[in-house]
Design a protein around this motif. Structure first.
Motif, PDB file in Angstrom:
ATOM      1  N   VAL A   1      -4.570  -4.719   2.547  1.00  0.00           N
ATOM      2  CA  VAL A   1      -4.497  -3.273   2.750  1.00  0.00           C
ATOM      3  C   VAL A   1      -3.162  -3.000   3.435  1.00  0.00           C
ATOM      4  O   VAL A   1      -2.876  -3.560   4.490  1.00  0.00           O
ATOM      5  CB  VAL A   1      -5.647  -2.787   3.663  1.00  0.00           C
ATOM      6  CG1 VAL A   1      -5.533  -1.297   3.935  1.00  0.00           C
ATOM      7  CG2 VAL A   1      -7.009  -3.123   3.051  1.00  0.00           C
ATOM      8  N   VAL A   2      -2.324  -2.170   2.820  1.00  0.00           N
ATOM      9  CA  VAL A   2      -1.061  -1.811   3.466  1.00  0.00           C
ATOM     10  C   VAL A   2      -1.155  -0.357   3.915  1.00  0.00           C
ATOM     11  O   VAL A   2      -1.888   0.414   3.324  1.00  0.00           O
ATOM     12  CB  VAL A   2       0.158  -2.077   2.546  1.00  0.00           C
ATOM     13  CG1 VAL A   2       0.363  -3.573   2.404  1.00  0.00           C
ATOM     14  CG2 VAL A   2       0.018  -1.422   1.182  1.00  0.00           C
ATOM     15  N   GLY A   3      -0.408   0.004   4.936  1.00  0.00           N
ATOM     16  CA  GLY A   3      -0.681   1.222   5.709  1.00  0.00           C
ATOM     17  C   GLY A   3      -0.743   2.605   5.099  1.00  0.00           C
ATOM     18  O   GLY A   3      -0.221   3.558   5.677  1.00  0.00           O
TER      19      GLY A   3
ATOM     20  N   TYR B   1      -3.697   5.374   3.416  1.00  0.00           N
ATOM     21  CA  TYR B   1      -5.111   5.638   3.147  1.00  0.00           C
ATOM     22  C   TYR B   1      -5.275   7.128   2.817  1.00  0.00           C
ATOM     23  O   TYR B   1      -4.547   7.962   3.366  1.00  0.00           O
ATOM     24  CB  TYR B   1      -5.968   5.369   4.392  1.00  0.00           C
ATOM     25  CG  TYR B   1      -5.757   4.035   5.083  1.00  0.00           C
ATOM     26  CD1 TYR B   1      -6.714   3.020   4.996  1.00  0.00           C
ATOM     27  CD2 TYR B   1      -4.618   3.787   5.860  1.00  0.00           C
ATOM     28  CE1 TYR B   1      -6.544   1.802   5.654  1.00  0.00           C
ATOM     29  CE2 TYR B   1      -4.438   2.561   6.511  1.00  0.00           C
ATOM     30  CZ  TYR B   1      -5.399   1.578   6.411  1.00  0.00           C
ATOM     31  OH  TYR B   1      -5.224   0.374   7.067  1.00  0.00           O
TER      32      TYR B   1
ATOM     33  N   ASP C   1       4.800   0.950   8.549  1.00  0.00           N
ATOM     34  CA  ASP C   1       5.010   0.652   7.137  1.00  0.00           C
ATOM     35  C   ASP C   1       5.888   1.710   6.491  1.00  0.00           C
ATOM     36  O   ASP C   1       5.546   2.886   6.495  1.00  0.00           O
ATOM     37  CB  ASP C   1       3.660   0.634   6.389  1.00  0.00           C
ATOM     38  CG  ASP C   1       2.930  -0.680   6.570  1.00  0.00           C
ATOM     39  OD1 ASP C   1       3.599  -1.727   6.583  1.00  0.00           O
ATOM     40  OD2 ASP C   1       1.695  -0.662   6.693  1.00  0.00           O
TER      41      ASP C   1
ATOM     42  N   LEU D   1      -7.042   0.880  15.886  1.00  0.00           N
ATOM     43  CA  LEU D   1      -6.651   1.861  14.866  1.00  0.00           C
ATOM     44  C   LEU D   1      -7.780   2.850  14.580  1.00  0.00           C
ATOM     45  O   LEU D   1      -7.550   4.056  14.446  1.00  0.00           O
ATOM     46  CB  LEU D   1      -6.243   1.117  13.579  1.00  0.00           C
ATOM     47  CG  LEU D   1      -5.838   1.974  12.390  1.00  0.00           C
ATOM     48  CD1 LEU D   1      -4.655   2.881  12.730  1.00  0.00           C
ATOM     49  CD2 LEU D   1      -5.498   1.103  11.188  1.00  0.00           C
TER      50      LEU D   1
ATOM     51  N   LEU E   1       0.428   4.658   8.299  1.00  0.00           N
ATOM     52  CA  LEU E   1       0.733   3.876   9.497  1.00  0.00           C
ATOM     53  C   LEU E   1       2.249   3.856   9.707  1.00  0.00           C
ATOM     54  O   LEU E   1       3.022   3.626   8.773  1.00  0.00           O
ATOM     55  CB  LEU E   1       0.171   2.460   9.379  1.00  0.00           C
ATOM     56  CG  LEU E   1      -1.336   2.372   9.108  1.00  0.00           C
ATOM     57  CD1 LEU E   1      -1.825   0.946   9.321  1.00  0.00           C
ATOM     58  CD2 LEU E   1      -2.142   3.328   9.983  1.00  0.00           C
TER      59      LEU E   1
ATOM     60  N   LYS F   1      -8.167  -8.955   9.007  1.00  0.00           N
ATOM     61  CA  LYS F   1      -7.385 -10.135   9.394  1.00  0.00           C
ATOM     62  C   LYS F   1      -8.187 -11.447   9.345  1.00  0.00           C
ATOM     63  O   LYS F   1      -8.398 -12.097  10.389  1.00  0.00           O
ATOM     64  CB  LYS F   1      -6.777  -9.914  10.768  1.00  0.00           C
ATOM     65  CG  LYS F   1      -5.871  -8.685  10.753  1.00  0.00           C
ATOM     66  CD  LYS F   1      -5.011  -8.538  11.965  1.00  0.00           C
ATOM     67  CE  LYS F   1      -4.120  -7.316  11.825  1.00  0.00           C
ATOM     68  NZ  LYS F   1      -4.138  -6.402  12.937  1.00  0.00           N
TER      69      LYS F   1
ATOM     70  N   TYR G   1      -3.466  -8.941   7.730  1.00  0.00           N
ATOM     71  CA  TYR G   1      -3.886  -7.674   7.115  1.00  0.00           C
ATOM     72  C   TYR G   1      -5.393  -7.540   6.999  1.00  0.00           C
ATOM     73  O   TYR G   1      -6.132  -8.513   7.077  1.00  0.00           O
ATOM     74  CB  TYR G   1      -3.328  -7.606   5.682  1.00  0.00           C
ATOM     75  CG  TYR G   1      -1.841  -7.635   5.598  1.00  0.00           C
ATOM     76  CD1 TYR G   1      -1.097  -6.471   5.744  1.00  0.00           C
ATOM     77  CD2 TYR G   1      -1.159  -8.833   5.371  1.00  0.00           C
ATOM     78  CE1 TYR G   1       0.287  -6.486   5.653  1.00  0.00           C
ATOM     79  CE2 TYR G   1       0.232  -8.865   5.281  1.00  0.00           C
ATOM     80  CZ  TYR G   1       0.938  -7.688   5.424  1.00  0.00           C
ATOM     81  OH  TYR G   1       2.301  -7.702   5.345  1.00  0.00           O
TER      82      TYR G   1
ATOM     83  N   ARG H   1       7.948  -2.358  -0.066  1.00  0.00           N
ATOM     84  CA  ARG H   1       7.357  -1.963   1.213  1.00  0.00           C
ATOM     85  C   ARG H   1       8.058  -2.738   2.320  1.00  0.00           C
ATOM     86  O   ARG H   1       8.338  -3.918   2.170  1.00  0.00           O
ATOM     87  CB  ARG H   1       5.871  -2.313   1.221  1.00  0.00           C
ATOM     88  CG  ARG H   1       5.262  -2.351   2.614  1.00  0.00           C
ATOM     89  CD  ARG H   1       3.863  -2.913   2.617  1.00  0.00           C
ATOM     90  NE  ARG H   1       3.362  -3.028   3.960  1.00  0.00           N
ATOM     91  CZ  ARG H   1       3.280  -4.172   4.649  1.00  0.00           C
ATOM     92  NH1 ARG H   1       3.665  -5.314   4.103  1.00  0.00           N
ATOM     93  NH2 ARG H   1       2.815  -4.178   5.877  1.00  0.00           N
TER      94      ARG H   1
ATOM     95  N   GLN I   1     -12.142  -0.999  14.511  1.00  0.00           N
ATOM     96  CA  GLN I   1     -11.313  -1.244  13.338  1.00  0.00           C
ATOM     97  C   GLN I   1     -11.636  -0.269  12.210  1.00  0.00           C
ATOM     98  O   GLN I   1     -12.792  -0.132  11.811  1.00  0.00           O
ATOM     99  CB  GLN I   1     -11.530  -2.688  12.830  1.00  0.00           C
ATOM    100  CG  GLN I   1     -11.135  -3.773  13.818  1.00  0.00           C
ATOM    101  CD  GLN I   1      -9.628  -3.825  14.065  1.00  0.00           C
ATOM    102  OE1 GLN I   1      -8.834  -3.174  13.374  1.00  0.00           O
ATOM    103  NE2 GLN I   1      -9.214  -4.596  15.065  1.00  0.00           N
TER     104      GLN I   1
END
Ligand code: G1P
Length: 297
Positions: free
Chosen positions: A206-208, A210, A135, A112, A132, A194, A172, A259, A232
């Motif tokens: 952290v969900v996609g 930013y 998501d 990523l 992302l 992770k 995550y 989500r 990462q």
């Protein structure tokens, strides 16, 4: 205009979608439909809704269908126009008129962080949002616009956090946080990509989504491959959290809304049903059927 006003969004979509094989053998996973709209369109609509019209997709091989989806289809448009089918014509046109979309390829997929780096030239020296493609955040729940407001006010990097059950945290980036800065906003002091469930420092994932300062590119360039041998983004954000003088610190906006992880089969089905029951065209019938079905199983 504030120095931290964001107008651009980056959406990485180069992933292979192996969890959905064979459906994704010849079709990008982002084109799988939630009811009648491909997943990627929900994500682009979310960005546009938050005021981000300039979108850069980081694509890869076999992703041509994405570009086609956001382009005009003269023949289909003409056909629908001749038939006088205005509703369908509007649906076909909507995705091509939605935003100003640019594409760059990732080449060899090295994680990523590497995908985000491919956006460096397009983003130049402005802050940007990163969404992302797997998501999907329910458009009825506010997240991205709040993150943008926090970024504009503070100039810090902002990530979306969600509490997950401790047995899921290994999927995550996991955040270490310290007290609330304001309602629903926390300071992040550490991040681990992770972690094993029993080694995770928290259950805040952290969900996609930013919002990042362009300085993050410099940090990414010097970030060594991490988990899975990949560069990462989580590691680069850890550096930012520890050295706020370099690229601004990192804040987390805690999301409590709906989500959908459309990269996960079960979540995909749940998303279809959650969105389906509230649809004007099929919602009532779907609800009735679900009640009947519930008695059958
Ligand atoms: C990526 C990030 C991870 C983040 C997750 C959110 O992982 O590396 O930190 O928590 O997205 O969906 P992926 O799901 O792409 O493996």
């Amino acid at each position: 205009m504030s120095k931290y006003k964001v107008t651009k969004a980056v959406i990485p979509v180069a992933g292979l979608g192996t969890r959905f094989l064979p459906a994704t053998k010849a079709m990008p996973k982002e084109m799988l439909p939630l009811i009648d709209k491909p997943v990627i369109q929900y994500v682009v609509e979310e960005a546009v809704e938050a005021g981000l019209q300039d979108i850069l997709m980081i694509t890869g091989r076999n992703k041509n269908a994405l570009e086609n989806h956001f382009d005009r289809v003269a023949e289909l448009e003409m056909n629908l126009e001749l038939k006088g089918d205005k509703d369908r014509l509007a649906k076909v046109m909507a995705s091509s008129e939605l935003a100003n979309i640019h594409y760059v390829r990732q080449g060899d997929p090295r994680g990523l962080g590497h995908a985000v780096l491919r956006g460096k030239a397009h983003i130049a020296d402005h802050s940007f949002a990163l969404l992302l493609g797997d998501d999907v955040m329910d458009s009825r729940d506010v997240l991205l616009s709040k993150m943008l407001a926090v970024h504009e006010a503070t100039g810090e990097n902002v990530v979306a956090l969600m509490e997950v059950s401790p047995d899921q945290i290994h999927l995550y980036g996991c955040a270490v946080t310290e007290g609330e800065v304001e309602d629903g906003v926390v300071r992040i002091t550490g991040l681990v990509e992770k972690p094993k469930n029993d080694e995770a420092p928290s259950n805040l994932a952290v969900v996609g989504r930013y919002v990042l300062r362009p300085k993050i590119f410099e940090i990414l360039e010097e970030t060594a491959p991490g988990r899975g041998g990949e560069i990462q983004l989580t590691d680069a954000l850890m550096t930012a959290a520890q050295h706020p003088e370099r690229a601004g610190g990192v804040l987390g906006v805690v999301f409590k809304g709906r989500r959908y992880d459309t990269g996960d089969k079960l979540d995909f089905i749940k998303a279809t049903l959650r969105l389906g029951v509230d649809r004007e065209d099929i919602g009532q019938e779907l609800r009735t059927w679900l009640h009947e079905f519930n008695n059958e199983i």
